[in-house]
Design a protein around this motif. Structure first.
Motif, PDB file in Angstrom:
ATOM      1  N   TYR A 152     -12.844   3.408  -7.484  1.00  0.00           N
ATOM      2  CA  TYR A 152     -12.857   2.139  -9.330  1.00  0.00           C
ATOM      3  C   TYR A 152     -12.061   0.527  -8.781  1.00  0.00           C
ATOM      4  O   TYR A 152     -12.360  -0.177  -9.438  1.00  0.00           O
ATOM      5  CB  TYR A 152     -12.230   2.969 -10.331  1.00  0.00           C
ATOM      6  CG  TYR A 152     -10.918   3.958  -9.739  1.00  0.00           C
ATOM      7  CD1 TYR A 152      -9.638   2.715  -9.643  1.00  0.00           C
ATOM      8  CD2 TYR A 152     -10.947   4.841  -9.726  1.00  0.00           C
ATOM      9  CE1 TYR A 152      -8.658   3.580  -9.659  1.00  0.00           C
ATOM     10  CE2 TYR A 152      -9.792   5.622  -9.436  1.00  0.00           C
ATOM     11  CZ  TYR A 152      -8.549   5.099  -9.546  1.00  0.00           C
ATOM     12  OH  TYR A 152      -7.276   5.672  -9.368  1.00  0.00           O
ATOM     13  N   CYS A 153     -11.452   0.205  -7.581  1.00  0.00           N
ATOM     14  CA  CYS A 153     -10.338  -0.453  -7.725  1.00  0.00           C
ATOM     15  C   CYS A 153     -10.519  -1.591  -6.746  1.00  0.00           C
ATOM     16  O   CYS A 153     -10.185  -1.697  -5.321  1.00  0.00           O
ATOM     17  CB  CYS A 153      -8.797   0.538  -7.484  1.00  0.00           C
ATOM     18  SG  CYS A 153      -7.784  -0.493  -7.359  1.00  0.00           S
ATOM     19  N   ILE A 155      -7.961  -3.318  -5.299  1.00  0.00           N
ATOM     20  CA  ILE A 155      -7.469  -4.203  -3.958  1.00  0.00           C
ATOM     21  C   ILE A 155      -7.195  -3.361  -3.234  1.00  0.00           C
ATOM     22  O   ILE A 155      -6.673  -2.927  -2.767  1.00  0.00           O
ATOM     23  CB  ILE A 155      -6.046  -4.813  -4.675  1.00  0.00           C
ATOM     24  CG1 ILE A 155      -6.030  -3.136  -5.778  1.00  0.00           C
ATOM     25  CG2 ILE A 155      -6.460  -5.933  -5.890  1.00  0.00           C
ATOM     26  CD1 ILE A 155      -4.153  -3.668  -6.055  1.00  0.00           C
ATOM     27  N   GLY A 192      -0.240  -2.238  -5.379  1.00  0.00           N
ATOM     28  CA  GLY A 192      -0.748  -1.164  -4.424  1.00  0.00           C
ATOM     29  C   GLY A 192       0.382   0.082  -4.131  1.00  0.00           C
ATOM     30  O   GLY A 192       1.584  -0.085  -4.222  1.00  0.00           O
ATOM     31  N   GLU A 193      -0.053   0.866  -2.791  1.00  0.00           N
ATOM     32  CA  GLU A 193       0.590   1.177  -2.433  1.00  0.00           C
ATOM     33  C   GLU A 193       0.970   0.439  -1.053  1.00  0.00           C
ATOM     34  O   GLU A 193       0.386   0.514  -0.685  1.00  0.00           O
ATOM     35  CB  GLU A 193       0.323   2.664  -2.111  1.00  0.00           C
ATOM     36  CG  GLU A 193       0.290   3.938  -3.538  1.00  0.00           C
ATOM     37  CD  GLU A 193      -0.266   4.758  -3.237  1.00  0.00           C
ATOM     38  OE1 GLU A 193      -0.549   5.486  -4.598  1.00  0.00           O
ATOM     39  OE2 GLU A 193      -0.737   5.548  -2.344  1.00  0.00           O
ATOM     40  N   ARG A 255     -10.779   9.604  -5.411  1.00  0.00           N
ATOM     41  CA  ARG A 255      -9.103   8.475  -4.157  1.00  0.00           C
ATOM     42  C   ARG A 255      -9.199   9.461  -3.398  1.00  0.00           C
ATOM     43  O   ARG A 255      -8.472  10.870  -2.925  1.00  0.00           O
ATOM     44  CB  ARG A 255      -8.138   9.219  -5.572  1.00  0.00           C
ATOM     45  CG  ARG A 255      -8.227   8.424  -6.753  1.00  0.00           C
ATOM     46  CD  ARG A 255      -6.810   8.591  -7.993  1.00  0.00           C
ATOM     47  NE  ARG A 255      -5.517   8.876  -6.930  1.00  0.00           N
ATOM     48  CZ  ARG A 255      -5.393   7.622  -6.839  1.00  0.00           C
ATOM     49  NH1 ARG A 255      -5.496   6.451  -7.638  1.00  0.00           N
ATOM     50  NH2 ARG A 255      -4.033   7.307  -6.624  1.00  0.00           N
TER      51      ARG A 255
HETATM   52 FE1  SF4 Z   1      -6.064   0.052  -6.917  1.00  0.00          FE
HETATM   53 FE2  SF4 Z   1      -4.287   1.518  -4.917  1.00  0.00          FE
HETATM   54 FE3  SF4 Z   1      -3.776   1.787  -6.526  1.00  0.00          FE
HETATM   55 FE4  SF4 Z   1      -5.778   3.004  -5.918  1.00  0.00          FE
HETATM   56  S1  SF4 Z   1      -3.452   3.087  -5.706  1.00  0.00           S
HETATM   57  S2  SF4 Z   1      -5.577   2.263  -8.023  1.00  0.00           S
HETATM   58  S3  SF4 Z   1      -6.431   1.308  -4.167  1.00  0.00           S
HETATM   59  S4  SF4 Z   1      -3.660  -0.263  -6.062  1.00  0.00           S
END
Ligand code: SF4
Ligand code: 5AD
Length: 426
Positions: A152-153, A155, A192-193, A255
């Motif tokens: 969904y993201c 980035i 982000g991670e 995920r």
């Molecule tokens: Fe977005 Fe990374 Fe958070 Fe997943 S872990 S929602 S890809 S920022």
């Protein structure tokens, strides 16, 4: 600021114009009679009596005027509704817990009058449990690099993107501006991670921001337990980590390579470390049923967070879910209202995603049971690159304008940006 009127062990009682709230004394060396700022239920800073009295004098009339306005906006009107809805809402007055079926039934409310009555009841509970206090945090998005690939993201790792990483100096500089020039007492550091940010880099940043008398709130994803531990030791005291969805199948389908179990374990670990916890979910992921939405609320409640954070799914360009449907704004307002009724003393955030869905939703969310807001303080050149979803509501708004809009909104609703305190029973 408020005045400490009593200290019982780790708990302090702070008086705000006659209204008392419990706070954790944490590492602030404050004593009875001192004036303090608290955030997230923690004392974050002490200030001199002279300075405090000046501020309180300027606020006094406004504070009581706002309270009055809030009380006026929190009455429940005499609105026609079905016996079924009335019986469910009546449970609030009787102090009886809800069963899942009732929450599902609330989620299915669709009649306009009934929705109004439902939201008014939730807002009334908010007013009774929290008064007009509204928690306002700043959020700084310091890196849009992410090693995860959430479907969904915007980035996610798999997306081509212009990346940025703010240096330690830039993060501290932006935080200093937010704390000293703009008056923020709590800052969320979000990214982000991104494993480029090690404990060696982040701990001194946390220490520096903590030293500004600010509550440091981390939102850095599923990073290593040791990192969270080091950052707690450096002075971070709150963490925002959503579990995203309580449905294991959905979780694993959006995920990749991660598990709900692992996410929940980390959330529990953060609590054990002593972090003030904000958690929640996304509404509107693929294959989500109404029951999942209710389960999401119940799972959030069972985690006993200090704050609920949830928002609608919004499609992001260049992601596998770009064509997935948008959710209805009323669904989100209903989720806010259900969370308020099911967990009366919770703190519920209105997120930017909800505002992105509909410009009026911020106000409507605050009138459906929410009591917290965030203001984006990311430097503009970076903010537009932090594109977790498209057309973000605050994308083109300068920080000062964002603050003015929020203050105007709070004033029009009779809310005051004060600390919410902690609930000792938690
Ligand atoms: Fe977005 Fe990374 Fe958070 Fe997943 S872990 S929602 S890809 S920022
Ligand atoms: N729509 C709504 N929320 C999103 N998030 C990430 N991508 C999206 C999207 N497309 C949320 C996740 C994450 C938070 C920082 O942003 O819930 O936890």
């Amino acid at each position: 600021p408020g005045k400490i009127v009593e200290i019982k062990g780790k708990i302090g009682v702070v008086d705000y114009f006659g209204e008392q709230k419990n706070v954790l004394m944490d590492f602030a060396k404050a004593k009875v009679g001192d004036y303090v700022y608290a955030q997230g239920g923690l004392v974050v800073n002490t200030i001199s009596e002279r300075e405090a009295l000046e501020i309180l004098e300027a606020w006094k009339d406004m504070f009581f005027a706002l309270k009055k306005a809030d009380e006026k906006l929190s009455v429940i009107e005499d609105i026609p509704a079905s016996q079924k809805l009335l019986a469910i809402l009546q449970k609030v007055n009787l102090g009886k817990p809800f069963v899942k079926e009732e929450l599902l039934s609330l989620l299915r409310t669709s009649n306009k009058d009934e929705l109004r009555l439902f939201y008014e009841n939730a807002n009334n509970v908010r007013q009774k449990t929290h008064g007009n206090a509204c928690c306002v945090h700043g959020i700084l998005e310091f890196s849009n690099v992410c090693e995860q690939n959430c479907f969904y993201c915007g980035i996610r790792k798999g997306k081509r993107l212009k990346h940025y990483r703010m240096s330690s100096g830039e993060i501290i500089g932006a935080a200093r501006y937010a704390a000293e020039e703009l008056g923020f007492k709590a800052l969320v550091l979000q990214s982000g991670e991104d494993s480029w940010y090690t404990a060696e880099i982040l701990a001194p940043v946390v220490e520096a921001i903590r030293a500004m008398g600010v509550l440091v709130f981390l939102s850095i994803g599923s990073r290593e337990k040791e990192l969270y531990k080091s950052l707690y030791e450096a002075g971070a005291r709150a963490a925002l980590l959503r579990f995203e969805t309580s449905n294991e199948k959905i979780f694993e389908s959006v995920r990749p390579g991660t598990t709900l179990k692992g996410r929940l374990e980390l959330i529990e670990y953060l609590k054990k470390l002593g972090y003030v916890l904000a958690t929640g979910f996304i509404v509107g992921l693929p294959n989500e049923r109404e029951e999942d939405v209710v389960n999401n609320i119940l799972l959030t409640k069972s985690l006993k967070p200090e704050m609920y954070s949830f928002g609608p799914f919004i499609p992001a360009a260049g992601t596998p879910l770009v064509k997935h449907a948008l959710v209805d704004k009323n669904l989100l307002l209903k989720v806010i209202a259900i969370a308020r009724l099911a967990d009366q003393d919770s703190n519920i955030l209105v997120t930017t995603a909800l505002e992105t869905l509909d410009k009026r939703a911020k106000r409507e969310g605050m009138l459906a049971g929410a009591n917290s807001l965030m203001i984006n303080i990311t430097p503009r050149r970076y903010k537009k690159l932090y594109c977790i979803y498209d057309n973000r509501a605050d994308n083109n708004i300068a920080i000062k304008k964002g603050i003015k809009e929020t203050i105007d909104l709070l004033h029009s609703l009779g809310r005051a940006p004060t600390d919410l305190g902690v609930h000792i029973a938690r």
